[in-house]
Motif scaffolding. Structure first.
Motif, PDB file in Angstrom:
ATOM      1  N   ALA A 285       0.814  -1.218   0.000  1.00 54.60           N
ATOM      2  CA  ALA A 285       0.000   0.000   0.000  1.00 54.60           C
ATOM      3  C   ALA A 285       0.847   1.268   0.000  1.00 54.60           C
ATOM      4  CB  ALA A 285      -0.958   0.021   1.184  1.00 54.60           C
ATOM      5  N   ASN A 286       2.076   1.189  -0.511  1.00 56.87           N
ATOM      6  CA  ASN A 286       2.976   2.349  -0.636  1.00 56.87           C
ATOM      7  C   ASN A 286       3.356   2.983   0.702  1.00 56.87           C
ATOM      8  OD1 ASN A 286       3.067   2.380  -3.573  1.00 56.87           O
ATOM      9  ND2 ASN A 286       0.964   3.147  -3.494  1.00 56.87           N
ATOM     10  N   VAL A 287       3.318   2.207   1.781  1.00 56.36           N
ATOM     11  CA  VAL A 287       3.578   2.766   3.112  1.00 56.36           C
ATOM     12  C   VAL A 287       5.081   2.826   3.392  1.00 56.36           C
ATOM     13  CG1 VAL A 287       3.262   2.437   5.597  1.00 56.36           C
ATOM     14  CG2 VAL A 287       1.368   1.974   4.022  1.00 56.36           C
ATOM     15  N   VAL A 288       5.551   4.027   3.731  1.00 55.53           N
ATOM     16  CA  VAL A 288       6.923   4.198   4.216  1.00 55.53           C
ATOM     17  C   VAL A 288       6.849   4.801   5.618  1.00 55.53           C
ATOM     18  CG1 VAL A 288       7.933   4.447   1.921  1.00 55.53           C
ATOM     19  CG2 VAL A 288       7.164   6.482   3.142  1.00 55.53           C
ATOM     20  N   ARG A 289       7.764   4.370   6.479  1.00 54.07           N
ATOM     21  CA  ARG A 289       7.739   4.803   7.880  1.00 54.07           C
ATOM     22  C   ARG A 289       8.869   5.778   8.170  1.00 54.07           C
ATOM     23  NH1 ARG A 289       5.920  -0.432   7.636  1.00 54.07           N
ATOM     24  NH2 ARG A 289       4.225  -1.035   9.062  1.00 54.07           N
ATOM     25  N   PHE A 290       8.552   6.835   8.907  1.00 53.31           N
ATOM     26  CA  PHE A 290       9.538   7.798   9.367  1.00 53.31           C
ATOM     27  C   PHE A 290       9.747   7.608  10.868  1.00 53.31           C
ATOM     28  CE2 PHE A 290       9.301  11.574   6.160  1.00 53.31           C
ATOM     29  CZ  PHE A 290       9.402  10.686   5.098  1.00 53.31           C
ATOM     30  N   GLN A 291      10.994   7.463  11.286  1.00 50.47           N
ATOM     31  CA  GLN A 291      11.348   7.428  12.706  1.00 50.47           C
ATOM     32  C   GLN A 291      12.271   8.617  12.960  1.00 50.47           C
ATOM     33  OE1 GLN A 291      10.686   4.817  15.287  1.00 50.47           O
ATOM     34  NE2 GLN A 291      11.401   6.537  16.541  1.00 50.47           N
ATOM     35  N   ILE A 292      11.809   9.549  13.800  1.00 51.12           N
ATOM     36  CA  ILE A 292      12.553  10.785  14.047  1.00 51.12           C
ATOM     37  C   ILE A 292      13.104  10.769  15.465  1.00 51.12           C
ATOM     38  CG2 ILE A 292      12.419  13.306  14.104  1.00 51.12           C
ATOM     39  CD1 ILE A 292       9.931  13.011  12.224  1.00 51.12           C
ATOM     40  N   ASN A 293      14.400  11.019  15.585  1.00 50.22           N
ATOM     41  CA  ASN A 293      15.021  11.166  16.899  1.00 50.22           C
ATOM     42  C   ASN A 293      16.111  12.228  16.809  1.00 50.22           C
ATOM     43  OD1 ASN A 293      17.365   9.855  15.827  1.00 50.22           O
ATOM     44  ND2 ASN A 293      16.345   7.873  16.178  1.00 50.22           N
ATOM     45  N   LYS A 294      16.840  12.440  17.883  1.00 49.93           N
ATOM     46  CA  LYS A 294      17.841  13.502  17.923  1.00 49.93           C
ATOM     47  C   LYS A 294      18.940  13.313  16.881  1.00 49.93           C
ATOM     48  CE  LYS A 294      16.136  16.040  21.219  1.00 49.93           C
ATOM     49  NZ  LYS A 294      15.694  17.437  20.930  1.00 49.93           N
ATOM     50  N   LYS A 295      19.160  12.062  16.442  1.00 51.29           N
ATOM     51  CA  LYS A 295      20.218  11.790  15.473  1.00 51.29           C
ATOM     52  C   LYS A 295      19.798  12.145  14.049  1.00 51.29           C
ATOM     53  CE  LYS A 295      22.282   8.041  18.181  1.00 51.29           C
ATOM     54  NZ  LYS A 295      22.642   6.608  18.180  1.00 51.29           N
ATOM     55  N   GLY A 296      18.484  12.238  13.820  1.00 57.10           N
ATOM     56  CA  GLY A 296      18.010  12.554  12.483  1.00 57.10           C
ATOM     57  C   GLY A 296      16.768  11.759  12.114  1.00 57.10           C
ATOM     58  N   SER A 322       9.649  11.099  17.435  1.00 58.00           N
ATOM     59  CA  SER A 322       8.325  10.651  17.021  1.00 58.00           C
ATOM     60  C   SER A 322       8.446   9.708  15.835  1.00 58.00           C
ATOM     61  CB  SER A 322       7.454  11.866  16.649  1.00 58.00           C
ATOM     62  OG  SER A 322       6.115  11.476  16.447  1.00 58.00           O
ATOM     63  N   LYS A 323       7.346   9.068  15.504  1.00 61.04           N
ATOM     64  CA  LYS A 323       7.283   8.204  14.334  1.00 61.04           C
ATOM     65  C   LYS A 323       5.963   8.445  13.608  1.00 61.04           C
ATOM     66  CE  LYS A 323       7.859   4.521  16.775  1.00 61.04           C
ATOM     67  NZ  LYS A 323       8.021   3.099  17.173  1.00 61.04           N
ATOM     68  N   ILE A 324       5.983   8.249  12.297  1.00 63.36           N
ATOM     69  CA  ILE A 324       4.797   8.473  11.485  1.00 63.36           C
ATOM     70  C   ILE A 324       4.974   7.704  10.180  1.00 63.36           C
ATOM     71  CG2 ILE A 324       5.668  10.533  10.293  1.00 63.36           C
ATOM     72  CD1 ILE A 324       2.824  11.748  10.638  1.00 63.36           C
ATOM     73  N   ALA A 325       3.873   7.327   9.545  1.00 68.77           N
ATOM     74  CA  ALA A 325       3.924   6.614   8.266  1.00 68.77           C
ATOM     75  C   ALA A 325       3.144   7.410   7.218  1.00 68.77           C
ATOM     76  CB  ALA A 325       3.343   5.212   8.409  1.00 68.77           C
ATOM     77  N   PHE A 326       3.699   7.460   5.998  1.00 70.50           N
ATOM     78  CA  PHE A 326       3.050   8.183   4.905  1.00 70.50           C
ATOM     79  C   PHE A 326       2.925   7.289   3.683  1.00 70.50           C
ATOM     80  CE2 PHE A 326       5.203  11.828   7.089  1.00 70.50           C
ATOM     81  CZ  PHE A 326       4.052  12.551   7.420  1.00 70.50           C
ATOM     82  N   ASN A 327       2.010   7.677   2.786  1.00 74.72           N
ATOM     83  CA  ASN A 327       1.946   7.067   1.470  1.00 74.72           C
ATOM     84  C   ASN A 327       3.098   7.642   0.641  1.00 74.72           C
ATOM     85  OD1 ASN A 327       1.278   6.713  -1.364  1.00 74.72           O
ATOM     86  ND2 ASN A 327      -0.786   6.164  -0.722  1.00 74.72           N
ATOM     87  N   SER A 328       3.982   6.787   0.151  1.00 76.93           N
ATOM     88  CA  SER A 328       5.176   7.254  -0.561  1.00 76.93           C
ATOM     89  C   SER A 328       4.812   8.032  -1.827  1.00 76.93           C
ATOM     90  CB  SER A 328       6.077   6.070  -0.923  1.00 76.93           C
ATOM     91  OG  SER A 328       5.409   5.173  -1.801  1.00 76.93           O
ATOM     92  N   ARG A 329       3.690   7.676  -2.443  1.00 72.80           N
ATOM     93  CA  ARG A 329       3.295   8.384  -3.665  1.00 72.80           C
ATOM     94  C   ARG A 329       2.996   9.843  -3.367  1.00 72.80           C
ATOM     95  NH1 ARG A 329      -1.552   9.247  -6.194  1.00 72.80           N
ATOM     96  NH2 ARG A 329      -2.689   7.969  -4.698  1.00 72.80           N
ATOM     97  N   TYR A 330       2.336  10.095  -2.223  1.00 74.30           N
ATOM     98  CA  TYR A 330       2.047  11.483  -1.853  1.00 74.30           C
ATOM     99  C   TYR A 330       3.324  12.253  -1.567  1.00 74.30           C
ATOM    100  CZ  TYR A 330      -2.847   9.992  -1.273  1.00 74.30           C
ATOM    101  OH  TYR A 330      -4.111   9.508  -1.488  1.00 74.30           O
TER     102      TYR A 330
END
Length: 375
Positions: A285-296, A322-330
């Protein structure tokens, strides 16, 4: 009608005008281009009843007149001619074309059968730089809906607030917003202050046409007296669009406040990382996950059939991790239209929208709704 015009100018004008010809015309005349003499110039007109175009060319006019000719064959023939002077002459409902050793005769229809396309009379309601409007359309119109289920979402909201023209588009999963300054004083048009909904495909065609013809000029915007059509105009070209009826969603209510997490990152690096991740996300479903921390920022994607992908990027991070997932196409749609070196992402949590802005540019904002995923 009798006139002469340069082949390269006529071929270019026909190519521009032909894009507004109806592809599946219910009436034969809608497959035609109207040729009319107009104050010492040749005027080309076409319409599909949603969008219309008027385009003027320099010409040596010997006799006034008008005729409509099938667009496809005329444009193809003129484009194939040598770069010489082209002579056009009408005899009843036929058009005779001479260019060097080439001659042709086209069967046409009387100009009276062609639908009337509005034209600007007098001053425009608003004016702004062509390059600014073209950029705004490219950064906004892609976010409009393609599904005709909710017609208002297939359009772009165009509204005047103060000295700015605002363009906004949403398909329910993302929102794109751009402000551009006007070069003319505050408009008196009640319709523009209230807001108009213009079909996104019309605006995309406008951006394409203006990018080819009048990039250095100002574009005027006029609302017809019946308030059901908008006319974008330059000295040589007018694009006329019907307006979509209905109430557009209150885009200002969609925009979140300041996020708890803020990320600033290089656009080129982010684009490459998302594009690579999208290869692994296609079957999920084109899902990519973002994991954000102090390192980047860490971007991951995985599919049971293919495998998994992970990339870590340097970024300036403030606030909580924080963490969040987006549709890569968007994400790729957004990254493909923005201009600049760095982009900001603000978010409050994995279930709240991500707000993207450009570093050093407060005129643009893009929101993408997150994808709910199970850990």
């Amino acid at each position: 009608m009798k006139l002469s015009v340069l082949q390269e100018n006529l071929a270019r004008g026909l190519a521009i005008t032909s894009r507004s010809v109806a592809s599946r015309a219910q009436l034969p005349v809608l497959s035609n281009i109207l040729l009319t003499t107009d104050q010492g110039r040749l005027k080309l007109s076409a319409t599909n009843l949603e969008t219309g175009i008027n385009h003027w060319l320099g010409a040596k006019v010997e006799k006034e007149g008008a005729i409509s000719i099938p667009a496809k064959v005329l444009a193809e023939f003129i484009a194939s001619l040598p770069a010489e002077k082209v002579e056009l002459e009408t005899r009843e409902n036929n058009l005779l074309v001479n260019c060097g050793s080439y001659q042709a005769e086209f069967n046409g229809l009387a100009a009276t059968e062609f639908p009337k396309i509005p034209s600007v009379k007098g001053k425009t309601d608003l004016s702004f730089a062509s390059a600014s409007l073209t950029q705004a359309i490219n950064q906004v119109a892609f976010a409009a809906a393609q599904d005709e289920g909710r017609p208002v979402l297939t359009g772009v909201l165009v509204v005047v607030k103060g000295q700015n023209l605002i363009l906004a588009a949403t398909d329910g999963y993302r929102l794109s917003l751009k402000k551009i300054p006007t070069t003319k004083g505050i408009t008196e048009s009640k319709e523009l202050k209230k807001g108009l909904i213009i079909p996104s495909r019309t605006l995309m065609e406008l951006a394409r046409t203006m990018g080819e013809t009048d990039q250095e000029k100002n574009i005027g915007l006029t609302i017809t007296k019946k308030a059901n059509q908008a006319i974008f105009s330059t000295p040589d070209t007018e694009i006329v669009s019907r307006l979509i009826e209905g109430k557009y969603p209150d885009y200002e209510r969609i925009i979140p406040g300041k996020g708890k997490t803020s990320l600033t990152i290089d656009i080129a690096e982010l684009t490459r990382a998302v594009r690579v991740a999208s290869i692994f996300a296609r079957e999920a479903a084109n899902v990519v996950r973002f994991q954000i921390n102090k390192k980047g920022l860490e971007i991951t994607a995985n599919t049971a059939q293919i495998g998994r992908n992970r990339v870590r990027l340097e970024a300036k991070v403030s606030g909580v991790g924080s963490k969040i997932a987006f549709n890569s196409r968007y994400l790729l749609d957004l990254l493909g239209v923005i201009e600049g070196d760095r982009i900001n992402l603000e978010m409050t949590g994995s279930l709240n929208p991500g707000v993207f802005t450009l570093v050093g540019d407060k005129s643009y904002l893009h929101i993408i709704m997150p994808v709910r995923v199970q850990e």
